[in-house]
Design an enzyme around this catalytic site. Structure first.
Site, short mmCIF file in Angstrom:
data_model
loop_
_atom_site.label_atom_id
_atom_site.label_comp_id
_atom_site.label_asym_id
_atom_site.label_seq_id
_atom_site.Cartn_x
_atom_site.Cartn_y
_atom_site.Cartn_z
N ASP A 18 52.43 45.32 84.68
CA ASP A 18 53.33 44.96 83.59
C ASP A 18 54.62 45.76 83.69
O ASP A 18 54.68 46.82 84.32
CB ASP A 18 52.66 45.20 82.24
CG ASP A 18 52.22 46.64 82.05
OD1 ASP A 18 51.52 47.17 82.93
OD2 ASP A 18 52.58 47.25 81.01
N GLU A 62 50.20 48.92 80.67
CA GLU A 62 50.54 50.35 80.70
C GLU A 62 51.76 50.65 79.85
O GLU A 62 51.87 51.74 79.27
CB GLU A 62 50.78 50.78 82.16
CG GLU A 62 50.82 52.28 82.37
CD GLU A 62 52.20 52.89 82.21
OE1 GLU A 62 52.30 54.13 82.18
OE2 GLU A 62 53.19 52.14 82.11
#
Length: 472
Positions: free
Chosen positions: A94, A157
């Site tokens: 991400d 994250e």
């Protein structure tokens, strides 16, 4: 096998490494809560990137596992005994929102002046692929290892780490024994401060010669807001001159106003600053706090605006806020006001205050200060908190990684403790290792994010030797 020329092995795979990296960078893997489904827990983008990463691993002959699109892993060394130790490598697919201010399309990667530009180039797709190729070299050379390797990729994250919470609960495997995350800088990150977001709540009531209808700013709690937008009405006489005077008074910040007056006499005002990583707020210019300062000066009377524009403005260590604290080993607390939401008709307006705190203080002590602020109606905490994390220099994980770094760079290794949070802290014996080198320009979470090609290759060689030394 210690006579392997890791740099030459990386050079031989340069074009393939860059091509695989581009295939990941082309995917917009921002979290999108508006498109969450059981199959896309953080939106479709992170899933697409995870699937692409696992497909590269499958192509190269690894056994892969996708844990319900939250996270996935591939393994190496499955022929080793069941009781063999496991080295964990933690990366993430991400990215933070691209935001504005780019000189090129953030999801159309390109190389300019020896640098790869794209969102995720340095955080964390570039370092991930450098590390991936480090292991790929060992696999293709059939280097014997005595430890298994599990390379884990997450998809959340940059937000709440819900990916790793789910992964560890559902993967059905013991945690790795030790490991690292290629998501920070060299020589090593063996300590990380605690991380908590606390939300200041306000009523929507505001009085004054200028009325505030709404105020929004910030994309993520761990980003310095590049810009903020307010809708105002009331005494707007001479507003352009006030814009100009404010920009001039803060000339060193390179602020930029945009404005538009609607037919109902409401004006939309946008102020642009400069984004940065929320762990290093001093590197950015918080467009939201500066817009609040402007509104406070021209007649908006509101606790939301007063706190945002006076107390939170340039308060990177939390001194004005009253939460400042410094530990001799872990350093000082840092504070980033990351997301602002206000509607005059709402009773639950918020400012997200993200604190990276050292050992010696905690989220409760921060809460006690925040709840006492004048005009704050309530304070709540984020569901996910990281407490301070530290792996001693004497640990063989740390000493081995530093030894490899010193051998390949000729530079002296040393410990580092940061305010940023990485997946390295997921394990008790976990650290962050690269891929930025000392002196590199840090563009994480900023417009025009890049990683130099030579840094990518140097890091891949270090990762190859590091994995070998840890798992031989």
């Amino acid at each position: 096998m210690t006579n392997i020329d890791f740099k030459a092995e990386v050079a031989a795979r340069k074009e393939a490494l860059i091509a695989d990296l581009f295939s990941l960078l082309e995917i917009n893997s921002e979290r999108d809560d508006s498109q969450v489904t059981p199959e896309t827990p953080f939106g479709p983008g992170p899933v697409k990137a995870l699937e692409k990463f696992l497909s590269l691993a499958a192509r190269d002959g690894y056994a892969t596992t996708n844990v319900d699109n939250y996270a996935g892993h591939f393994t190496y060394g499955d022929d080793l005994p069941d009781d063999a130790e496991v080295l964990g490598i933690f990366a993430h697919m991400d990215v933070v929102p691209a935001g504005s201010g780019w000189d090129s399309a953030p999801y159309s990667p390109e190389i300019r002046d020896g640098k790869i530009y794209a969102r995720g180039a340095s955080d964390d797709k570039g370092p991930t692929m450098a590390c991936y190729y480090g292991l790929k070299i060992l696999k293709e050379l059939n280097v014997p290892l005595t430890k298994k390797i599990r390379f884990i990729a997450g998809t959340d994250e940059e937000s709440g780490w819900g990916d790793m919470d789910y992964y560890f609960k559902h993967v059905g495997l013991p945690d790795p024994d030790f490991g690292f995350s290629p998501d920070a800088e060299f020589p090593i990150i063996n300590g990380e401060k605690g991380n908590i977001t606390e939300y200041l709540h306000f009523s929507g009531e505001n009085i004054g010669s200028v009325h505030l209808h709404s105020f929004t700013g910030g994309l993520r709690e761990n980003m310095v807001p590049e810009s903020a937008t307010a809708i105002i009405s009331g005494d707007l006489e001479g507003i352009q001159a006030k814009f100009d005077a404010f920009v001039q008074a803060n000339a060193d910040k390179n602020l930029k106003f945009e404005s538009e007056l609607a037919s109902d006499d409401k004006m939309t005002v946008i102020l642009h600053g400069r984004s940065a990583h929320g762990a290093m707020p001093e590197k950015g210019v918080n467009g939201a706090t500066y817009l609040a300062k402007f509104l406070d000066e021209i007649g908006v009377v509101s606790p939301f605006i007063k706190i945002a524009g006076t107390i939170l403005l340039e308060d990177h260590a939390g001194e004005k806020l009253g939460v400042a604290f410094e530990d001799p080993k872990m350093g000082a607390l840092s504070m980033n006001a990351g997301v602002f939401k206000f509607e005059d008709s709402a009773s639950n307006n918020t400012i997200a205050v993200n604190c990276r705190y050292p050992q010696g203080t905690d989220s409760d002590k921060i809460y006690e200060v925040l709840i006492a602020l004048a005009g704050v109606t309530a304070v709540t905490k984020s569901a996910h908190e990281h407490t301070p994390h530290y792996v001693p220099m004497e640990d063989t994980l740390v000493s081995t990684l530093l030894s490899v770094y010193e051998k390949q760079t000729g530079l002296k290794g040393h410990e580092q403790i940061i305010g940023g949070g990485t997946f390295g802290r997921l394990l008790k014996r976990g650290v962050a290792f690269g891929a930025m080198f000392p002196g590199d320009i840090d563009t994480m979470h900023q417009a025009n994010e890049f990683i130099p090609v030579d840094v990518l290759l140097r890091a891949a060689a270090i990762y190859a030797e590091a994995i070998y030394e840890l798992a031989k």
